[in-house]
Design a protein around this motif. Structure first.
Motif, PDB file in Angstrom:
ATOM      1  N   GLY A 187     -33.282  61.907 -43.550  1.00 33.60           N
ATOM      2  CA  GLY A 187     -33.921  61.845 -44.860  1.00 33.60           C
ATOM      3  C   GLY A 187     -34.587  60.544 -45.238  1.00 33.60           C
ATOM      4  O   GLY A 187     -35.041  60.395 -46.377  1.00 33.60           O
ATOM      5  N   ILE A 188     -34.683  59.561 -44.326  1.00 35.02           N
ATOM      6  CA  ILE A 188     -35.258  58.289 -44.741  1.00 35.02           C
ATOM      7  C   ILE A 188     -36.696  58.470 -45.234  1.00 35.02           C
ATOM      8  O   ILE A 188     -37.441  59.324 -44.752  1.00 35.02           O
ATOM      9  CB  ILE A 188     -35.232  57.230 -43.633  1.00 35.02           C
ATOM     10  N   THR A 189     -37.057  57.647 -46.209  1.00 35.19           N
ATOM     11  CA  THR A 189     -38.432  57.618 -46.701  1.00 35.19           C
ATOM     12  C   THR A 189     -39.111  56.305 -46.352  1.00 35.19           C
ATOM     13  O   THR A 189     -40.335  56.203 -46.429  1.00 35.19           O
ATOM     14  CB  THR A 189     -38.475  57.809 -48.227  1.00 35.19           C
ATOM     15  N   GLN A 190     -38.304  55.285 -45.975  1.00 32.41           N
ATOM     16  CA  GLN A 190     -38.882  53.979 -45.669  1.00 32.41           C
ATOM     17  C   GLN A 190     -38.277  53.393 -44.391  1.00 32.41           C
ATOM     18  O   GLN A 190     -37.077  53.510 -44.156  1.00 32.41           O
ATOM     19  CB  GLN A 190     -38.673  53.007 -46.824  1.00 32.41           C
ATOM     20  N   LEU A 201     -25.850  64.483 -46.237  1.00 29.31           N
ATOM     21  CA  LEU A 201     -26.049  63.114 -46.699  1.00 29.31           C
ATOM     22  C   LEU A 201     -27.503  62.698 -46.521  1.00 29.31           C
ATOM     23  O   LEU A 201     -28.190  63.150 -45.604  1.00 29.31           O
ATOM     24  CB  LEU A 201     -25.153  62.163 -45.906  1.00 29.31           C
ATOM     25  N   THR A 202     -27.968  61.861 -47.421  1.00 31.65           N
ATOM     26  CA  THR A 202     -29.335  61.362 -47.314  1.00 31.65           C
ATOM     27  C   THR A 202     -29.310  59.836 -47.261  1.00 31.65           C
ATOM     28  O   THR A 202     -28.423  59.196 -47.815  1.00 31.65           O
ATOM     29  CB  THR A 202     -30.183  61.813 -48.516  1.00 31.65           C
ATOM     30  N   LEU A 203     -30.304  59.286 -46.597  1.00 33.57           N
ATOM     31  CA  LEU A 203     -30.426  57.848 -46.439  1.00 33.57           C
ATOM     32  C   LEU A 203     -31.842  57.471 -46.837  1.00 33.57           C
ATOM     33  O   LEU A 203     -32.792  58.183 -46.524  1.00 33.57           O
ATOM     34  CB  LEU A 203     -30.162  57.486 -44.975  1.00 33.57           C
ATOM     35  N   ASP A 204     -32.001  56.358 -47.549  1.00 33.39           N
ATOM     36  CA  ASP A 204     -33.326  55.978 -48.031  1.00 33.39           C
ATOM     37  C   ASP A 204     -34.111  55.151 -47.015  1.00 33.39           C
ATOM     38  O   ASP A 204     -35.279  55.422 -46.749  1.00 33.39           O
ATOM     39  CB  ASP A 204     -33.216  55.175 -49.334  1.00 33.39           C
ATOM     40  N   THR A 205     -33.467  54.119 -46.468  1.00 33.14           N
ATOM     41  CA  THR A 205     -34.192  53.117 -45.686  1.00 33.14           C
ATOM     42  C   THR A 205     -33.382  52.675 -44.470  1.00 33.14           C
ATOM     43  O   THR A 205     -32.160  52.568 -44.552  1.00 33.14           O
ATOM     44  CB  THR A 205     -34.475  51.869 -46.551  1.00 33.14           C
TER      45      THR A 205
END
Length: 414
Positions: A173-176, A125-129
């Motif tokens: 995986g967050i990018t922000q 699973l990936t999470l953005d923020t």
């Protein structure tokens, strides 16, 4: 990638139209780009998206299909409207607060994450923020504060705890990373510590009242990698904003914060809690004029929720009232007469059409004790980000969904 770089270099030479001075304060240049400049950047961005899709699918046909799915999701959230403008700050282009600026490693990672979301078999699973409340300290008495019950109590998270939590979500995986509070500037040294020690591709934003965001502090934050600030401004009239925030000179500090951010090439955004008392076309129009004159990139519109200081209060907007900010969102984003105004983000608009983005789907909230909630308004501890395994609990969050969405985010007065 050489083609993208060449076109990007060409785009930096394109003229940017200046906004008219609509206020007594000297107007700042608009960060918005549109017309040919925007069209060129849009092509570059879609080339980047195709390369990301190709990296995952290893098949050009499948890559195109993945791009079409992404576009369909975007069109659903915008009711088929196409973006007319981007914000350009420090040679990065932004179409949303929820996406890193292009070009950057963070943007490419964000796209890869969202392509993977289309295929549950593609991997972890990936999470953005994550929105992270990093302090309980605040000198304001804000009418709508969702962390009201925790304010000005002893801190429970050390700077090492803060970093450990962020590292855990970086692995997810967050990018922000959006730092909130309380007033996060009360832990300025710890924020600098975070900026120095997190991954360089993780883009960091600061939610702030603007209090004591001096030019020196803005310079320091920019130097260590801060992307932008999201300044709470809840009225275009200084005295009414000051009253809402329970602090004399709150409006003045918000203005100073924006000016100092712009001087240091930080993305400057305004966040508005659109209360029943505020909602009108006149107020939203005057607010947009103020934002335009200050060189703001985004206006974020939030609906009041009955949590924190608003707990058990009649604050939800009616359907008739909701129609006003929805019209504001559509007009200022998709009407060509408003291309040099800031872009408007309105989470209520999206959630009523495509569902809640919280609950680990795209973002979640970590409170000042390190406990995880579906979002800032769904105040129900799900697990500890400091002590519990992240990946397993993210899976459980997604399976459970955001239960409060039905009773809060969708529920309006008739």
């Amino acid at each position: 990638m050489q083609t993208i770089t060449a076109v990007k270099n060409l785009s930096t030479a394109l003229p940017v139209k200046r906004s008219l001075n609509t206020d007594k304060t000297e107007a700042l240049p608009t960060p918005m780009i549109y017309g040919l400049h925007k069209k060129i950047i849009k092509v570059c961005i879609w080339v980047n998206i195709f390369l990301c899709a190709l990296q995952i699918t290893e098949n050009p046909i499948k890559a195109v299909r993945a791009m079409k799915k992404l576009k369909q999701l975007r069109d659903n959230s915008r009711e088929g409207h196409s973006i007319l403008k981007y914000a350009k700050v420090d040679n990065k282009y932004y179409y949303s607060l929820n996406a890193p600026g292009w070009p950057s490693k963070a943007f490419s990672k964000y796209i890869v994450n969202n392509i993977k979301k289309l295929d549950p078999l593609s991997g972890p699973l990936t999470l953005d923020t994550i929105v992270f409340g990093v302090t309980k300290k605040c000198g304001y008495q804000c009418e709508h504060c969702f962390e009201w019950d925790a304010l000005n109590k002893p801190e429970t998270l050390s700077r090492e705890n803060l970093l450990s939590i962020v590292h855990s979500f970086e692995e997810a995986g967050i990018t922000q990373l959006q730092l909130s509070g309380g007033e996060p500037l009360n832990r300025l040294d710890d924020i600098i510590y975070l900026l120095k020690n997190i991954k360089k591709e993780t883009k960091v934003w600061l939610y702030t009242s603007g209090y004591h965001l001096t030019e020196e502090r803005a310079t320091l934050l920019k130097r260590h990698g801060l992307t932008g600030i999201i300044v709470s401004l809840d009225h275009w009239m200084p005295e009414l904003h000051n009253k809402f925030r329970g602090m004399m000179n709150a409006f003045e500090w918000a203005e100073k914060a924006v000016a100092n951010a712009r001087k240091n090439n930080l993305v400057a955004c305004l966040s508005l809690c659109a209360t029943k008392e505020f909602i009108s076309r006149k107020n939203l129009s005057r607010y947009a004029e103020l934002a335009k004159g200050r060189g703001i990139s985004f206006i974020q519109v939030l609906e009041p929720r009955a949590v924190g200081h608003y707990a058990e209060k009649d604050v939800h907007l009616s359907e008739r009232q909701i129609a006003v900010p929805e019209d504001f969102y559509i007009t200022y984003n998709y009407n060509k007469d408003y291309v040099n105004y800031p872009s408007v983000l309105y989470h209520g608009f999206y959630s009523r059409r495509t569902g809640c983005a919280g609950g680990g789907k795209y973002f979640l909230y970590v409170d000042t004790d390190g406990d995880v909630h579906n979002c800032t308004f769904c105040r129900h501890k799900l697990f500890s980000a400091l002590h519990d395994p992240i990946e397993e609990n993210l899976t459980n969050m997604l399976k459970g969904g955001c239960s409060a969405f039905i009773n809060s985010c969708k529920n309006v007065e008739q």
